[in-house]
Design an enzyme around this catalytic site. Structure first.
Site, PDB file in Angstrom:
ATOM      1  N   TYR A 241       0.814  -1.216   0.000  1.00 33.04           N
ATOM      2  CA  TYR A 241       0.000   0.000   0.000  1.00 33.04           C
ATOM      3  C   TYR A 241       0.846   1.263   0.000  1.00 33.04           C
ATOM      4  O   TYR A 241       0.300   2.367  -0.019  1.00 33.04           O
ATOM      5  CB  TYR A 241      -0.946   0.003   1.201  1.00 33.04           C
ATOM      6  CG  TYR A 241      -2.103  -0.928   1.017  1.00 33.04           C
ATOM      7  CD1 TYR A 241      -1.883  -2.290   0.946  1.00 33.04           C
ATOM      8  CD2 TYR A 241      -3.398  -0.465   0.907  1.00 33.04           C
ATOM      9  CE1 TYR A 241      -2.930  -3.172   0.767  1.00 33.04           C
ATOM     10  CE2 TYR A 241      -4.452  -1.336   0.732  1.00 33.04           C
ATOM     11  CZ  TYR A 241      -4.208  -2.689   0.659  1.00 33.04           C
ATOM     12  OH  TYR A 241      -5.238  -3.557   0.482  1.00 33.04           O
TER      13      TYR A 241
ATOM     14  N   LYS B 204       3.577 -14.749   5.314  1.00 34.58           N
ATOM     15  CA  LYS B 204       3.938 -15.660   4.222  1.00 34.58           C
ATOM     16  C   LYS B 204       5.472 -15.699   4.190  1.00 34.58           C
ATOM     17  O   LYS B 204       6.105 -15.514   3.136  1.00 34.58           O
ATOM     18  CB  LYS B 204       3.329 -15.124   2.905  1.00 34.58           C
ATOM     19  CG  LYS B 204       3.418 -16.052   1.732  1.00 34.58           C
ATOM     20  CD  LYS B 204       2.350 -17.118   1.715  1.00 34.58           C
ATOM     21  CE  LYS B 204       2.595 -18.102   0.572  1.00 34.58           C
ATOM     22  NZ  LYS B 204       1.753 -19.294   0.631  1.00 34.58           N
TER      23      LYS B 204
ATOM     24  N   ASP C  81      -2.366 -18.291   3.774  1.00 38.92           N
ATOM     25  CA  ASP C  81      -3.316 -19.119   3.002  1.00 38.92           C
ATOM     26  C   ASP C  81      -3.928 -20.206   3.881  1.00 38.92           C
ATOM     27  O   ASP C  81      -5.135 -20.483   3.810  1.00 38.92           O
ATOM     28  CB  ASP C  81      -2.659 -19.714   1.744  1.00 38.92           C
ATOM     29  CG  ASP C  81      -1.222 -20.132   1.948  1.00 38.92           C
ATOM     30  OD1 ASP C  81      -0.609 -19.731   2.957  1.00 38.92           O
ATOM     31  OD2 ASP C  81      -0.693 -20.886   1.111  1.00 38.92           O
TER      32      ASP C  81
ATOM     33  N   ASP D 210      -6.331  -6.586   4.777  1.00 36.48           N
ATOM     34  CA  ASP D 210      -7.441  -6.146   3.935  1.00 36.48           C
ATOM     35  C   ASP D 210      -8.292  -7.352   3.539  1.00 36.48           C
ATOM     36  O   ASP D 210      -9.524  -7.354   3.652  1.00 36.48           O
ATOM     37  CB  ASP D 210      -6.838  -5.472   2.684  1.00 36.48           C
ATOM     38  CG  ASP D 210      -7.867  -4.644   1.942  1.00 36.48           C
ATOM     39  OD1 ASP D 210      -9.015  -4.606   2.372  1.00 36.48           O
ATOM     40  OD2 ASP D 210      -7.497  -4.042   0.921  1.00 36.48           O
TER      41      ASP D 210
END
Ligand code: NAI
Length: 332
Positions: A123, A170, A203, A227
């Site tokens: 972002y 991640k 995930d 988000d």
């Protein structure tokens, strides 16, 4: 002794923004919350996103209550939201996701908190064309911002009697950036031995949240994961119309619903104001107007428990105005 009045900068936003802001303001006034409102725009009529005047007004009042603002996809101006978060350094996005009485969903007792870093990650908006057909977009992760958001999550857990904080990442793939975030999390976790801590790959978290949401409590993560995960979580409790949010900095905060401008129903009087109303409950708590917060929450719970007045997103037929009146009536 009379309660001091707090100033709140109201930002209508776009689409259903003015409708949900108006409904929330009416309910706060009916609840006699000790607030004084001033209206500011999120865009000027010349098209500038986020006028300086609005940023300065929020800085001065210390608090904003904001409707959603539209952002073009792919092209156009940068997001007023992202701009506001950056310029006021509203580094922590807080999204409590809780089941509402009478709203039928797959699970009955959802009680999750998403803490999202608000100022960096992809972002930062640093993108450029390397050669035609190849675009580079930079993911910025810093030790300072990661430590600050992880500490916010643990402090929130202590203050609200929560048991566990999970770091979502991640780092198996993005070993340096997400690795740094995870290191910061582990270092901060050691300062809070009374709170359980764990980490989970994003995930896997998404799959687990859909199958076993009770495994999680407070979750802290970088901007982009936050988000996506917060929208997934809102789906667990009835959708975007019922999940509140807060963007918190030092001595300044902006409270806003998780949802967007809902162009498909804008201007039709169909919007559910619950999410912004619950955001205003968070705002009252943040201001230590606890009694008013509980009163408003109780009225809203009463309307949902009775289940007679529901907006279209929850399978009902009530208009925004009818729902607003029902909550005002329940305050009595
Ligand atoms: P959206 O949240 O506006 O709409 C998704 C779906 O949820 C639509 O079917 C909509 O009708 C429904 N919905 C959302 N809020 C509702 C409410 N209060 N009551 C009843 N139904 C509701 O998401 P979308 O379509 O992806 O985004 C539209 C615009 O909003 C975009 O320009 C986007 O950038 C902006 N946006 C702004 C945000 C903010 O200002 N905080 C947050 C998310 C999106």
């Amino acid at each position: 002794m009379t309660t001091p009045v707090r100033k709140v900068t109201l930002i209508n936003g776009d689409g259903i923004g003015p409708e949900v802001v108006d409904a929330t303001r009416k309910i706060l006034e009916a609840a006699r919350a000790p607030l004084e409102f001033e209206h500011k725009d999120a865009a000027t009529r010349y098209g500038t996103n986020l006028p300086d005047e609005t940023v300065e007004a929020v800085l001065k009042s210390g608090c904003g209550l904001k409707g959603p603002t539209a952002t073009g996809v792919g092209t156009g101006q940068s997001s007023a939201n992202v701009g506001l978060r950056k310029r006021l350094d509203l580094y922590a996005s807080l999204r409590p996701v809780k089941s509402l009485p009478g709203v039928k969903t797959r699970y009955e007792d959802i009680d999750l908190v998403v803490v999202r870093e608000n100022t960096e990650d992809l972002y930062a908006g640093i993108e450029h064309v390397v050669v035609p057909g190849v675009v580079e977009s930079l993911k910025i992760i810093t030790e300072k911002a990661s430590t600050r958001i992880c500490r916010f999550a643990f402090e929130y857990a202590v203050k609200h009697g929560r048991k566990k904080v999970s770091a979502v990442h991640k780092a198996n793939i993005m070993k340096l950036s997400d690795g740094l975030f995870l290191d910061c999390f582990r270092r901060v976790a050691r300062e809070f031995p009374q709170i359980q801590s764990e980490d989970v790959i994003v995930d896997n978290l998404c799959m687990q949240l859909v199958r076993n949401p009770e495994k999680y409590d407070v979750m802290v993560m970088e901007n982009l994961y936050g988000d996506i995960v917060s929208d997934l979580c809102s789906g667990l409790v009835g959708g975007l119309g019922v999940v509140p949010g807060a963007n918190i900095g030092h001595d300044v905060a902006v409270f806003e619903a998780v949802h967007g401008t809902a162009p498909d129903i804008a201007g039709q009087g169909k919007a559910n104001p619950t999410a912004l109303l619950l955001s205003s409950v968070m705002m009252l708590d943040w201001m230590n107007f606890t009694e008013h917060a509980r009163r408003l929450e109780k009225a809203l719970w009463k309307v949902y428990t009775e289940g007679k007045v529901k907006t279209g997103d929850l399978g009902g037929t009530a208009s925004t105005a009818e729902f607003t009146q029902a909550v005002i009536h329940a305050l009595a």
